[in-house]
Design a protein around this motif. Sequence first.
Motif, PDB file in Angstrom:
ATOM      1  N   ARG A  97      23.966  16.028 -13.714  1.00  0.00           N
ATOM      2  CA  ARG A  97      23.080  15.117 -12.989  1.00  0.00           C
ATOM      3  C   ARG A  97      23.483  13.681 -13.341  1.00  0.00           C
ATOM      4  N   TRP A  98      23.117  12.731 -12.461  1.00  0.00           N
ATOM      5  CA  TRP A  98      23.461  11.318 -12.660  1.00  0.00           C
ATOM      6  C   TRP A  98      22.190  10.478 -12.657  1.00  0.00           C
ATOM      7  N   SER A  99      21.959   9.725 -13.720  1.00  0.00           N
ATOM      8  CA  SER A  99      20.763   8.884 -13.798  1.00  0.00           C
ATOM      9  C   SER A  99      20.869   7.643 -12.921  1.00  0.00           C
ATOM     10  N   SER A 100      22.075   7.333 -12.441  1.00  0.00           N
ATOM     11  CA  SER A 100      22.277   6.129 -11.627  1.00  0.00           C
ATOM     12  C   SER A 100      22.136   6.387 -10.131  1.00  0.00           C
ATOM     13  N   LEU A 101      21.763   7.621  -9.752  1.00  0.00           N
ATOM     14  CA  LEU A 101      21.561   7.907  -8.337  1.00  0.00           C
ATOM     15  C   LEU A 101      20.265   7.285  -7.840  1.00  0.00           C
ATOM     16  N   LYS A 102      20.170   7.110  -6.526  1.00  0.00           N
ATOM     17  CA  LYS A 102      18.929   6.652  -5.939  1.00  0.00           C
ATOM     18  C   LYS A 102      17.809   7.626  -6.301  1.00  0.00           C
ATOM     19  N   GLN A 103      16.625   7.104  -6.503  1.00  0.00           N
ATOM     20  CA  GLN A 103      15.513   7.900  -7.014  1.00  0.00           C
ATOM     21  C   GLN A 103      15.266   9.149  -6.170  1.00  0.00           C
ATOM     22  N   GLN A 104      15.335   9.013  -4.854  1.00  0.00           N
ATOM     23  CA  GLN A 104      15.015  10.138  -3.989  1.00  0.00           C
ATOM     24  C   GLN A 104      16.064  11.241  -4.061  1.00  0.00           C
ATOM     25  N   GLN A 105      17.215  10.931  -4.686  1.00  0.00           N
ATOM     26  CA  GLN A 105      18.266  11.937  -4.764  1.00  0.00           C
ATOM     27  C   GLN A 105      18.284  12.653  -6.113  1.00  0.00           C
ATOM     28  N   GLN A 106      17.365  12.312  -7.009  1.00  0.00           N
ATOM     29  CA  GLN A 106      17.295  12.985  -8.301  1.00  0.00           C
ATOM     30  C   GLN A 106      16.840  14.427  -8.107  1.00  0.00           C
ATOM     31  N   GLN A 107      17.323  15.328  -8.961  1.00  0.00           N
ATOM     32  CA  GLN A 107      16.958  16.728  -8.868  1.00  0.00           C
ATOM     33  C   GLN A 107      16.482  17.228 -10.226  1.00  0.00           C
ATOM     34  N   ASP A 108      15.619  18.247 -10.182  1.00  0.00           N
ATOM     35  CA  ASP A 108      15.164  18.864 -11.417  1.00  0.00           C
ATOM     36  C   ASP A 108      16.243  19.816 -11.949  1.00  0.00           C
ATOM     37  N   TRP A 109      16.093  20.184 -13.224  1.00  0.00           N
ATOM     38  CA  TRP A 109      17.026  21.130 -13.819  1.00  0.00           C
ATOM     39  C   TRP A 109      16.712  22.548 -13.329  1.00  0.00           C
ATOM     40  N   PRO A 110      17.730  23.393 -13.177  1.00  0.00           N
ATOM     41  CA  PRO A 110      17.474  24.805 -12.862  1.00  0.00           C
ATOM     42  C   PRO A 110      16.611  25.450 -13.945  1.00  0.00           C
ATOM     43  N   GLU A 111      15.944  26.532 -13.587  1.00  0.00           N
ATOM     44  CA  GLU A 111      14.987  27.177 -14.493  1.00  0.00           C
ATOM     45  C   GLU A 111      15.639  27.643 -15.795  1.00  0.00           C
ATOM     46  N   ASP A 112      16.904  28.075 -15.740  1.00  0.00           N
ATOM     47  CA  ASP A 112      17.571  28.617 -16.924  1.00  0.00           C
ATOM     48  C   ASP A 112      18.139  27.550 -17.852  1.00  0.00           C
ATOM     49  N   VAL A 113      18.011  26.277 -17.483  1.00  0.00           N
ATOM     50  CA  VAL A 113      18.551  25.203 -18.326  1.00  0.00           C
ATOM     51  C   VAL A 113      17.512  24.781 -19.354  1.00  0.00           C
ATOM     52  N   HIS A 114      17.786  25.095 -20.609  1.00  0.00           N
ATOM     53  CA  HIS A 114      16.922  24.684 -21.713  1.00  0.00           C
ATOM     54  C   HIS A 114      17.640  23.734 -22.677  1.00  0.00           C
ATOM     55  N   LEU A 129      24.532   5.629  -5.092  1.00  0.00           N
ATOM     56  CA  LEU A 129      24.069   5.020  -6.336  1.00  0.00           C
ATOM     57  C   LEU A 129      23.004   3.958  -6.074  1.00  0.00           C
ATOM     58  N   LYS A 130      22.227   3.668  -7.121  1.00  0.00           N
ATOM     59  CA  LYS A 130      21.278   2.563  -7.035  1.00  0.00           C
ATOM     60  C   LYS A 130      22.045   1.276  -6.774  1.00  0.00           C
ATOM     61  N   GLU A 131      21.477   0.428  -5.972  1.00  0.00           N
ATOM     62  CA  GLU A 131      22.182  -0.780  -5.550  1.00  0.00           C
ATOM     63  C   GLU A 131      22.577  -1.660  -6.731  1.00  0.00           C
ATOM     64  N   GLU A 132      21.722  -1.725  -7.766  1.00  0.00           N
ATOM     65  CA  GLU A 132      21.978  -2.624  -8.885  1.00  0.00           C
ATOM     66  C   GLU A 132      23.129  -2.167  -9.780  1.00  0.00           C
ATOM     67  N   VAL A 133      23.616  -0.930  -9.632  1.00  0.00           N
ATOM     68  CA  VAL A 133      24.720  -0.459 -10.489  1.00  0.00           C
ATOM     69  C   VAL A 133      26.047  -0.372  -9.736  1.00  0.00           C
ATOM     70  N   ARG A 134      26.023  -0.614  -8.436  1.00  0.00           N
ATOM     71  CA  ARG A 134      27.238  -0.424  -7.644  1.00  0.00           C
ATOM     72  C   ARG A 134      28.351  -1.385  -8.046  1.00  0.00           C
ATOM     73  N   GLU A 135      27.997  -2.650  -8.303  1.00  0.00           N
ATOM     74  CA  GLU A 135      29.013  -3.631  -8.677  1.00  0.00           C
ATOM     75  C   GLU A 135      29.679  -3.241  -9.996  1.00  0.00           C
ATOM     76  N   PHE A 136      28.879  -2.748 -10.947  1.00  0.00           N
ATOM     77  CA  PHE A 136      29.421  -2.294 -12.230  1.00  0.00           C
ATOM     78  C   PHE A 136      30.413  -1.155 -12.026  1.00  0.00           C
ATOM     79  N   VAL A 137      30.074  -0.203 -11.176  1.00  0.00           N
ATOM     80  CA  VAL A 137      30.960   0.945 -10.905  1.00  0.00           C
ATOM     81  C   VAL A 137      32.232   0.470 -10.216  1.00  0.00           C
ATOM     82  N   ARG A 138      32.109  -0.482  -9.291  1.00  0.00           N
ATOM     83  CA  ARG A 138      33.301  -1.035  -8.640  1.00  0.00           C
ATOM     84  C   ARG A 138      34.248  -1.656  -9.670  1.00  0.00           C
ATOM     85  N   LEU A 139      33.680  -2.371 -10.644  1.00  0.00           N
ATOM     86  CA  LEU A 139      34.496  -3.042 -11.662  1.00  0.00           C
ATOM     87  C   LEU A 139      35.205  -2.050 -12.567  1.00  0.00           C
ATOM     88  N   GLN A 140      34.502  -0.961 -12.935  1.00  0.00           N
ATOM     89  CA  GLN A 140      35.030  -0.028 -13.926  1.00  0.00           C
ATOM     90  C   GLN A 140      35.836   1.112 -13.321  1.00  0.00           C
TER      91      GLN A 140
END
Length: 413
Positions: A229-246, A398-409
């Motif tokens: 999973r990616w924490s930098s994705l747009k909020q609406q694209q976040q997903q929960d962990w599968p049931e077997d992931v502990h 990605l969230k708009e505020e992190v796109r420039e950072f990703v472009r640079l790196q």
Amino acid sequence: MAYIEIFPAWQLQSGSEDEIKRNLTKMWDEFVTLGQNDSMKIVLEPHQKEKQPAGRLILNRILNDTAKPLKIAFIFEKSVVNSAWNYAHEMGRIHLEQVFGSRIRTSIYEHAEFTNNSEDIIEAAIEDGNRIIFTVPAQLASASIKAAVKHPEIKILNCSTNSKSQAIRTYYCRMYESKFLLGVIAGALSETNDIGYMADYPIYSTIANVNAFALGAQMVNPRVNVHLRWSSLKQQQQQDWPEDVHLIFDKDMINPKYPTRKYGLYRQLENGQIENIATSICHWGKVYELIIRGILEHTWKEEVEKNKNRALNYWWGISSGVLEIVCSQKLPDGTKILIDLLTEQIRRREFSPFQFTWTKQDGTVTNEARKRLEPEEIFKMNYLVSNIIGAIPQLDELKEEVREFVRLQGGLR
């Protein structure tokens, strides 16, 4: 194009012809560096000065103690207490003062927004007499290069990887080494063969970290899958962990203002409690200590002479003493012994986390010769290994505020 990257196009309109000529003259070494095929040097270990006789060491210490303190600036994008990243580097600054005492004097400059006032803050640090400047956010790389071109007498370093500029130096930890070890632990402890991994930004070094973790887990458990999973994705694209992931790996650092148990490798218990298992630590204080020690012992100048017109990138790891993992006392003895053995092999550079054969998600078999990968092959990885369930996101995901950072790196396909 190289000129416009440092001095934006709008400055061409407002700048005079003489000013542009002066900038071009100052940048000439940059053009020479970019024109070389072998323009970048990745430094895997700190440059060590040959041991001097005891009398010479005492004399050097006396001379250094009587000299004016070396002024060092740390520039942060945000407040040091509002960011886990900045807080870790602030602890590094404090370590530096404790080690060198009156020989140095450090200061911090906060709220250097890379789209707004970063250049002015770097200039202010120079005007205040700082001779060494650490720009902590990777987003300040361009502003750092511009300041270094303008002030070649100032040593400026940016905390990032993959710089092709000889005007500054970059520094970072080889985090993939610790992520591999954490993956081994996760694979050994997994009861469901499903592990979660929360990554931040889809840049080159981060992708190598994810792959190293997955390969470490697969080494001890061939059936294991890593759900990415990616924490930098747009909020609406976040997903929960599968049931077997502990078992889940999350961020390495804790924000002191918002403490949480969800860091490093942890287990999510049925009652909702968190059981911390292990985490990786980059000792930024040790990184800064090694850099400053090199400057005081004049190895900085030796590196310049050895690598004329080459960009120097410090990429240090477990073998340099700047990176380690810390494990819970509840870790099984057998797993702890295995981790200790692998850590020691990595420390001695007898083993590398990518020194065996693996398969990519597209089915391509990689590194059948089991050779040690070159550093650039590692931090420029832009694919995922086969036991990872997930994908490298596109820029518009990605969230708009992190796109420039990703472009640079870099890192996106």
